[in-house]
Write a protein that holds these residues in place. Structure first.
Motif, PDB file in Angstrom:
ATOM      1  N   GLU A 174       0.849  -1.191   0.000  1.00 53.59           N
ATOM      2  CA  GLU A 174       0.000   0.000   0.000  1.00 53.59           C
ATOM      3  C   GLU A 174       0.890   1.249   0.000  1.00 53.59           C
ATOM      4  N   ASN A 175       0.932   1.924  -1.138  1.00 55.80           N
ATOM      5  CA  ASN A 175       1.632   3.212  -1.270  1.00 55.80           C
ATOM      6  C   ASN A 175       3.075   3.158  -0.743  1.00 55.80           C
ATOM      7  N   VAL A 176       3.817   2.129  -1.141  1.00 56.86           N
ATOM      8  CA  VAL A 176       5.187   1.944  -0.658  1.00 56.86           C
ATOM      9  C   VAL A 176       6.131   2.945  -1.325  1.00 56.86           C
ATOM     10  N   VAL A 193      11.505   0.947   4.267  1.00 56.46           N
ATOM     11  CA  VAL A 193      10.318   1.531   3.647  1.00 56.46           C
ATOM     12  C   VAL A 193      10.089   2.898   4.279  1.00 56.46           C
ATOM     13  N   ARG A 194      10.105   3.946   3.479  1.00 55.34           N
ATOM     14  CA  ARG A 194       9.967   5.311   4.003  1.00 55.34           C
ATOM     15  C   ARG A 194       8.541   5.628   4.405  1.00 55.34           C
ATOM     16  N   SER A 195       7.611   5.136   3.641  1.00 53.64           N
ATOM     17  CA  SER A 195       6.196   5.289   3.991  1.00 53.64           C
ATOM     18  C   SER A 195       5.407   4.216   3.257  1.00 53.64           C
ATOM     19  N   GLY A 196       4.160   4.026   3.691  1.00 49.71           N
ATOM     20  CA  GLY A 196       3.354   2.961   3.130  1.00 49.71           C
ATOM     21  C   GLY A 196       3.485   1.702   3.970  1.00 49.71           C
ATOM     22  N   SER A 197       2.900   0.601   3.487  1.00 46.74           N
ATOM     23  CA  SER A 197       2.905  -0.636   4.268  1.00 46.74           C
ATOM     24  C   SER A 197       3.084  -1.857   3.379  1.00 46.74           C
ATOM     25  N   VAL A 198       3.664  -2.906   3.996  1.00 51.61           N
ATOM     26  CA  VAL A 198       3.832  -4.200   3.342  1.00 51.61           C
ATOM     27  C   VAL A 198       3.185  -5.249   4.245  1.00 51.61           C
ATOM     28  N   THR A 199       2.196  -5.950   3.721  1.00 54.50           N
ATOM     29  CA  THR A 199       1.517  -7.009   4.468  1.00 54.50           C
ATOM     30  C   THR A 199       1.775  -8.341   3.794  1.00 54.50           C
ATOM     31  N   PHE A 200       2.268  -9.311   4.582  1.00 59.37           N
ATOM     32  CA  PHE A 200       2.590 -10.626   4.044  1.00 59.37           C
ATOM     33  C   PHE A 200       1.896 -11.705   4.862  1.00 59.37           C
ATOM     34  N   ASP A 201       1.128 -12.524   4.198  1.00 56.84           N
ATOM     35  CA  ASP A 201       0.434 -13.639   4.835  1.00 56.84           C
ATOM     36  C   ASP A 201      -0.366 -13.169   6.053  1.00 56.84           C
ATOM     37  N   GLY A 249      13.902   4.318  -1.251  1.00 57.24           N
ATOM     38  CA  GLY A 249      14.986   4.830  -2.080  1.00 57.24           C
ATOM     39  C   GLY A 249      16.307   4.735  -1.366  1.00 57.24           C
ATOM     40  N   TYR A 250      17.288   5.462  -1.890  1.00 54.44           N
ATOM     41  CA  TYR A 250      18.650   5.435  -1.357  1.00 54.44           C
ATOM     42  C   TYR A 250      19.094   6.864  -1.051  1.00 54.44           C
ATOM     43  N   GLY A 251      19.535   7.093   0.194  1.00 58.03           N
ATOM     44  CA  GLY A 251      19.986   8.428   0.560  1.00 58.03           C
ATOM     45  C   GLY A 251      18.870   9.442   0.373  1.00 58.03           C
ATOM     46  N   SER A 252      19.183  10.519  -0.337  1.00 55.78           N
ATOM     47  CA  SER A 252      18.183  11.562  -0.579  1.00 55.78           C
ATOM     48  C   SER A 252      17.339  11.297  -1.823  1.00 55.78           C
ATOM     49  N   THR A 253      17.605  10.176  -2.491  1.00 56.78           N
ATOM     50  CA  THR A 253      16.903   9.867  -3.740  1.00 56.78           C
ATOM     51  C   THR A 253      15.771   8.884  -3.505  1.00 56.78           C
ATOM     52  N   THR A 254      14.575   9.262  -3.895  1.00 52.38           N
ATOM     53  CA  THR A 254      13.416   8.375  -3.817  1.00 52.38           C
ATOM     54  C   THR A 254      13.267   7.650  -5.146  1.00 52.38           C
ATOM     55  N   ILE A 255      13.256   6.315  -5.099  1.00 54.34           N
ATOM     56  CA  ILE A 255      13.161   5.495  -6.313  1.00 54.34           C
ATOM     57  C   ILE A 255      11.742   4.952  -6.492  1.00 54.34           C
ATOM     58  N   VAL A 256      11.228   4.317  -5.446  1.00 54.74           N
ATOM     59  CA  VAL A 256       9.871   3.745  -5.490  1.00 54.74           C
ATOM     60  C   VAL A 256       8.898   4.816  -5.024  1.00 54.74           C
ATOM     61  N   GLN A 257       7.959   5.174  -5.898  1.00 49.51           N
ATOM     62  CA  GLN A 257       7.137   6.370  -5.699  1.00 49.51           C
ATOM     63  C   GLN A 257       5.692   6.041  -5.334  1.00 49.51           C
ATOM     64  N   GLY A 258       5.487   5.268  -4.265  1.00 48.38           N
ATOM     65  CA  GLY A 258       4.121   5.008  -3.825  1.00 48.38           C
ATOM     66  C   GLY A 258       3.444   3.880  -4.573  1.00 48.38           C
ATOM     67  N   ILE A 259       4.055   2.704  -4.551  1.00 45.41           N
ATOM     68  CA  ILE A 259       3.531   1.551  -5.286  1.00 45.41           C
ATOM     69  C   ILE A 259       2.540   0.760  -4.438  1.00 45.41           C
ATOM     70  N   SER A 260       1.409   0.431  -5.054  1.00 48.05           N
ATOM     71  CA  SER A 260       0.408  -0.444  -4.443  1.00 48.05           C
ATOM     72  C   SER A 260       0.136  -1.597  -5.410  1.00 48.05           C
ATOM     73  N   LEU A 261       0.148  -2.819  -4.876  1.00 52.56           N
ATOM     74  CA  LEU A 261      -0.190  -3.993  -5.691  1.00 52.56           C
ATOM     75  C   LEU A 261      -0.443  -5.181  -4.763  1.00 52.56           C
ATOM     76  N   GLU A 262      -1.004  -6.241  -5.339  1.00 48.63           N
ATOM     77  CA  GLU A 262      -1.273  -7.460  -4.585  1.00 48.63           C
ATOM     78  C   GLU A 262      -0.776  -8.672  -5.361  1.00 48.63           C
ATOM     79  N   VAL A 263      -0.345  -9.692  -4.620  1.00 52.22           N
ATOM     80  CA  VAL A 263       0.016 -10.985  -5.203  1.00 52.22           C
ATOM     81  C   VAL A 263      -0.796 -12.043  -4.471  1.00 52.22           C
ATOM     82  N   SER A 264      -1.658 -12.747  -5.191  1.00 47.70           N
ATOM     83  CA  SER A 264      -2.533 -13.745  -4.579  1.00 47.70           C
ATOM     84  C   SER A 264      -1.770 -15.035  -4.293  1.00 47.70           C
ATOM     85  N   SER A 265      -2.220 -15.761  -3.281  1.00 45.62           N
ATOM     86  CA  SER A 265      -1.604 -17.027  -2.924  1.00 45.62           C
ATOM     87  C   SER A 265      -1.654 -18.003  -4.093  1.00 45.62           C
TER      88      SER A 265
END
Length: 236
Positions: free
Chosen positions: A5-7, A53-61, A10-26
């Motif tokens: 959810e909105n992950v 992770v700077r912001s957002g969430s990762v949920t696993f299982d 990045g590295y240092g002062s550089t943001t690479i992943v810009q708020g990614i949301s997705l799902e992977v089903s079992s």
């Protein structure tokens, strides 16, 4: 199995992943596709705890793993297979596989898991007493996948398994990944080659400039005129 959810990462002062949301089903195979350098590998590193992770969430299982350390995430069964042949070259195939079962939970099932690895990758059984440096590129890639299985994987993230391999070897590696998926393992795969990606994908996510610009079934993604023209070079 996996929800982002909105992950942002990045590295240092550089943001690479810009708020990614997705799902992977079992039991499915989600594939991240897109140009090199646009955040796919960075996203995997953030999911597996190698990168904060700077912001957002990762949920696993069903559990929030956003702030867990990498080793705690591995203990839950989320295994990251990075780019390249990162095996221990002076150790045998069997020793590399045994190291994959380093967690307490995985160690309890190591014998059964080893049988499963050798069933899916019979070539590793043939080479079990060889030092890993003597293996071919394709065999080392299989060893990395097998070592991930030994970690009692529920979900395996595989970063560009075809990288640097000859086409005939890529075919073999992809056949083995298909066997992993058919065995019930959930997979999140990074692949730049759209043709290869559609062979395995239940769902494809097109990543560009650190964001998901399109998600859908492979046929839906490849039916998009912009995708065909921009990424496949098909003029219409």
């Amino acid at each position: 199995m996996l929800t982002l959810e909105n992950v942002v990462a990045g590295y240092g002062s550089t943001t690479i992943v810009q708020g990614i949301s997705l799902e992977v089903s079992s039991g499915s195979c989600g594939v991240l596709v897109g140009p090199n350098g646009h955040g796919k590998t960075t996203l995997l590193r953030a999911i597996s705890g190698l990168l904060k992770v700077r912001s957002g969430s990762v949920t696993f299982d069903g559990a929030d793993i956003t702030k867990l350390r990498a080793e705690k995430i591995v203990e839950r069964g989320l295994i990251h297979i990075p780019q390249g042949d990162l095996v221990f070259p002076d150790m045998t195939v069997a020793e590399n596989l045994q190291l994959g079962a380093f967690t307490r939970t995985a160690a309890k099932r190591a014998k059964r898991r080893l049988e499963e690895v050798y069933d899916i990758f019979p070539r590793l059984l043939e080479r079990e007493h060889q030092r890993s440096r003597t293996l071919s590129g394709g065999e080392r890639r299989m060893l990395a996948l097998g070592r991930g299985m030994m970690g009692d994987a529920k979900l395996m993230m595989i970063d560009e398994p075809s990288l640097g391999l000859a086409p005939v070897i890529i075919d073999e590696v992809y056949r083995q990944i298909r066997r992993l998926i058919d065995s019930g393992l959930t997979v999140l795969l990074v692949e730049e080659n759209f043709g290869r990606a559609q062979e395995l994908a239940s769902q494809m996510h097109l990543i560009e400039n650190g964001s998901v610009v399109k998600s859908g079934a492979p046929a839906e993604i490849l039916d998009d005129r912009t995708v065909r023209e921009t990424y496949l070079g098909v003029a219409e």
